[in-house]
Structure formats: structure tokens, C-alpha cells
Design a protein around this motif. Sequence first.
Motif, short mmCIF file in Angstrom:
data_model
loop_
_atom_site.label_atom_id
_atom_site.label_comp_id
_atom_site.label_asym_id
_atom_site.label_seq_id
_atom_site.Cartn_x
_atom_site.Cartn_y
_atom_site.Cartn_z
N LEU A 78 8.78 12.50 55.28
CA LEU A 78 9.36 11.64 54.26
C LEU A 78 8.46 11.55 53.02
N LEU A 79 7.15 11.55 53.22
CA LEU A 79 6.23 11.57 52.08
C LEU A 79 6.39 12.85 51.27
N THR A 80 6.53 13.97 51.98
CA THR A 80 6.72 15.25 51.30
C THR A 80 8.02 15.24 50.49
N LEU A 81 9.07 14.70 51.10
CA LEU A 81 10.36 14.62 50.40
C LEU A 81 10.26 13.70 49.19
N ALA A 82 9.63 12.53 49.35
CA ALA A 82 9.50 11.59 48.23
C ALA A 82 8.72 12.22 47.08
N ASP A 83 7.67 12.96 47.41
CA ASP A 83 6.88 13.63 46.37
C ASP A 83 7.73 14.66 45.63
N ARG A 84 8.55 15.38 46.37
CA ARG A 84 9.43 16.39 45.74
C ARG A 84 10.46 15.72 44.84
N VAL A 85 11.02 14.61 45.30
CA VAL A 85 11.99 13.87 44.49
C VAL A 85 11.33 13.37 43.20
N GLN A 86 10.12 12.82 43.33
CA GLN A 86 9.43 12.29 42.16
C GLN A 86 9.15 13.38 41.14
N ARG A 87 8.62 14.53 41.60
CA ARG A 87 8.30 15.61 40.68
C ARG A 87 9.56 16.16 40.00
N THR A 88 10.65 16.21 40.74
CA THR A 88 11.91 16.72 40.16
C THR A 88 12.43 15.79 39.07
N LEU A 89 12.41 14.49 39.33
CA LEU A 89 12.96 13.53 38.37
C LEU A 89 12.04 13.30 37.17
N GLU A 90 10.75 13.54 37.34
CA GLU A 90 9.83 13.32 36.23
C GLU A 90 9.72 14.51 35.28
N GLU A 91 10.42 15.60 35.59
CA GLU A 91 10.51 16.70 34.64
C GLU A 91 11.23 16.20 33.40
N PRO A 92 10.74 16.52 32.18
CA PRO A 92 11.38 16.01 30.96
C PRO A 92 12.83 16.46 30.83
N VAL A 93 13.64 15.60 30.23
CA VAL A 93 15.05 15.89 30.00
C VAL A 93 15.28 15.92 28.49
N SER A 94 15.91 16.99 27.99
CA SER A 94 16.12 17.15 26.56
C SER A 94 17.59 17.02 26.20
N PHE A 95 17.88 16.19 25.22
CA PHE A 95 19.21 16.05 24.64
C PHE A 95 19.08 16.19 23.13
N GLU A 96 20.20 16.00 22.45
CA GLU A 96 20.17 16.02 20.99
C GLU A 96 19.31 14.89 20.44
N THR A 97 19.22 13.81 21.19
CA THR A 97 18.42 12.66 20.75
C THR A 97 16.92 12.90 20.92
N GLY A 98 16.55 13.99 21.58
CA GLY A 98 15.14 14.29 21.78
C GLY A 98 14.82 14.54 23.24
N THR A 99 13.56 14.72 23.52
CA THR A 99 13.09 14.95 24.89
C THR A 99 12.59 13.63 25.46
N HIS A 100 13.05 13.32 26.66
CA HIS A 100 12.73 12.04 27.28
C HIS A 100 11.87 12.25 28.53
N TYR A 101 10.86 11.41 28.65
CA TYR A 101 9.95 11.45 29.80
C TYR A 101 10.05 10.12 30.53
N LEU A 102 10.21 10.18 31.83
CA LEU A 102 10.30 8.97 32.64
C LEU A 102 9.26 9.02 33.75
N SER A 103 8.84 7.85 34.20
CA SER A 103 8.03 7.77 35.41
C SER A 103 8.92 7.25 36.53
N VAL A 104 8.68 7.75 37.72
CA VAL A 104 9.54 7.46 38.86
C VAL A 104 8.72 6.88 40.00
N SER A 105 9.11 5.71 40.48
CA SER A 105 8.49 5.10 41.66
C SER A 105 9.47 5.13 42.82
#
Length: 512
Positions: free
Chosen positions: A165-192
Motif C-alpha cells: 500500500l505504501l508503494t501504491l500511495a507513492d505511485r499515486v502521489q508521483r502521478t498526481l504531482e506531475e504538472p498539468v498544462s492548460f491554456e491558463t498555464g501550467t499548474h503544480y499541486l502537492s498531494v497528501s
Amino acid sequence: MNSTLRAGLSGRRAQISGWLRGAHMLAFLPALSLAGFWLGGEMMLIAIALGLPALYGISSGARNRLDPDAPLPDLVDSAAAPGLAQQLIDRAVAVNLSTACLLVEAEGLDSVARQSGDAAAQALRSALLKRLRGLMKRGDKVMRTGDSRFMILLAPSPRLDLEALLTLADRVQRTLEEPVSFETGTHYLSVSIGFCGSLRFQDKPSGAQLVEAAQTALTEALTQGPSAIRAWSDSMRAQRRARKSLLDEVERALTKGQIQPWFQPQICTSTGRITGVEALARWIHPERGIVPPMEFLGALEQARQLDRLSEVMLQHSLTAMRGWDAAGIDIPRVSVNFSDIELRSPHLVERIKWELDRFAMPASRLGVEVLETVIADSPEGVTARNIVGLSQLGCQIDLDDFGTGHASIAALRRFTVHRLKIDRSFVTRVDRDEDQRRMLAAVLGLADRLGLETVAEGVESVAEHALLSQLGCDHVQGFGIARPMPADQLAAWAGQHAERIAGAQKLGRGAS
């Protein structure tokens, strides 16, 4: 009976059944009750009156239950989560497997909404949900349960121990914290992330217990800073009870007046005179004594009572100012901290104006301390209008913890900031660290060119005080000058300080 007639009767029965299961049924309740009374008397009337609403409730409950085999909508009411978890637990137990619940909090979506609009925030939520669903395997349930919260319920599996479960949670966190780019710009989030597997319980847990355990773990993760991951443990249960007790107690303390401001003096580096005080919240506990703010501000925020705290601090501070004036104590200004929650109130300016009028206090004697991060994150909207409105009212705007955020020079001008409060991280060891001294000199030089006054926080030694004076810092505060104190003690301290200053001036004139 021919097929057409059978089909017609079947459709009619379905329609009637639909009426009975829906809200239409309640519209016919008076007529049905009257008919029942004429046909069967009081007993029939009671049966209809009690039976039909119960039938409606049962049918409504059946419709509200989510089928774990059906595709889930993007947004699911969090109240439905325990039922979904229970169904997966039952399946897992039936085949001697296990399941788990992961709760994911995407921190920063509120900032995206403020800066780029609700449409951008919604597009970001959809992108995160798509990423999550693409990451999980067939049979896992992925849904959004709030503006920034996502839930994952894992399909029954033979190996869902802590390591997996720790391995899975780490994978989920790294996937969601990848920047997301839209027309409004590139967005960075932190995930807990907080999670709990069904194997963590000695006996078969209920769905509600599994979800609650994941919630407890997520709460712990959020208190540990951004991008934290926590697994549920038995010790967290006791910590949660302690937090719940603190939450209840601190709300009562606010109501009973146990939380009140203590005041820390600010001193002019040129004259040594008091130029103001900062109001700092202290909880005077009847049994534990003085409780520092770090122990209860988080509880007040969780209870959504920070706006009420600001009201209490303002009222007590203005009362103290009026008392000092009456005693002939010269305290030019009191500064009160306002949270970003309070600064988003649409009625903030009107409320503060009313309080100032009530105490017959000019607005220039109230300092409004705003964190630099609030200005950096709120270039538009209600927060910006409130800060500008308070400045136009005549209040002095202090930018708190300067140097820790990303406020631009344009923002300092636009919000009509009067003073920069230099964070103590720039002050510590400035008398012994050359790099620290150069950095502080650059900040002071910038403020001077912008025509802004400066206040250095966290001054703890005579050497730091002297060097800040030499570098051109206008005001200082910290334990090296005076610790925060109640209003009556501050009056006594201010009188003694004024005598010391007068005595020093006489010595200076005598020496000359």
C-alpha cells in the motif's frame, strides 16, 4: 390475453410502481388516507399513514445506494463511501482476500480557482481523476468526494500489506504531482495521502471503520506538511480523540473569553520609543495555564472559527488601546493578524469600520497584518478588494513574513503596503553571518527605494538590534526587546521603558 394488452398492463403497472417509488406517491397520500378511512376505518387509515412514507423511504434509500459493479460518477457523495467500502469488504472476506481505502487530498486547487477561475480548477480536477483511473487496475473504484479530495477503494486482492500500500500511495502521489498544462498555464499541486487496509484490523472492519481510518491517516498527513503519506495505526485513534477533545475545548474557550490578545512591543531603532504593538493570540487555560498558539490555531481553523478569532482579537485590541489612552500610555498603533479566510469575507471592511467607529478610534491606529503568501496568491477577487478597501479606510497594511512568499513589487504598490515585516529567518545570526547580512541589506535597500517602512521580527540579542539599526531597519520586535504580555503588564512595561529612554537622553545631554 393478447400481447398488446399484456404489454399495456405491464407498462401501466411499471408506471404505478414508479409513482409509488417516487415523490408522486406523497402527493396522493391525503386521497389514499381518506379512501382507507371510509373503507377500513381507523386501522386502515393508520396503516396507510405509516406504511406509504416508510415504503417511500425504503425505495429512496435503494435508489441512493451505489452499485459497486456499475460505473461510478465522477463526483460521489462522501456519505455513500462507507456503503461502497462495506460491499468490497464483504466480497474480500467471502474469498479470503483483503481490500483497502486511500484518501487523496490535492492541495492548491483553491489557489488555482482564485488565480485562473473555477473553470480551470474544474478542468484540473477532471484531469487528476482521469490520471487516477488510468493508474488503477480493473475493479478498483476511483471517485472524487469533494472539491479537492479523491477516494480509491481497492478491489479484493491477495496481497495488500503495508509495504504494497505504501508503494501504491507513492505511485499515486508521483502521478498526481506531475504538472498539468492548460491554456491558463501550467499548474503544480502537492498531494497528501492517508490510507488503511482491511488487514490492519484484527477483526473484519465495517465499511465505515475503514473509511474513517483512512480519513484519520489523511488528517495526520495534512498536519505533517505538503506531500505527506500516512498509514493508519492504532495510535492515531488516540491522537484523533485528543484532537477532537481539543477541538471541542478550544471552541468553548473562544466563547468564554479564555483566548485573548497579548501584546509585543515594536521599537523605533532611531529613538528607542514604542511605535506600536502586535496582538498575538494566547489561550489562558484554567488548568494548563498559557497554551501557545501553535497548539490551538490549527484546531480553530479546523472548526472554521478563525473569523471569530479575528473578531475577538480586534475587539480586545481596541479595548486595550482605549485603556492605554485613558492611562496616558503612548501606544501609537496596534497590529492585528488577519487570516486568508477572514480576508475573503465580503463584509470585512464594513465590519472593521463599524468597530473603529464604536471605539472612536482613527483607522490609522490599526495595523492589518497580511501574510505575503496571501497577497501573492490573491491578485484579484474579494481578498484583493478587502486589502485595498482597508488601506483606503486609513488602516496601515503590514506585509507579514516578508521574504517567504513571492509577492511582486507591483503587488506591493497595488495593495498600498505601508510596512514590510522581515521574517525572523533573515534576522537570526545576522551579526555573525556575512551572507545573511548581505541578504538582509538587500531587502532593506529594496524597501527604502520603494518608500516602505521595515519591521524586523525575532530580534533576540543586543547585537542583532544594533546591527539592524546600522543597516537602516526602522523598527524591531522580538524576545530581545520584550516578550508578548497582557494589556495591563504592557502598560507597566511601557511606563518603565519611557523612563529608561528619558534617562538615557538626559545622560546623553549631560555628556555633551
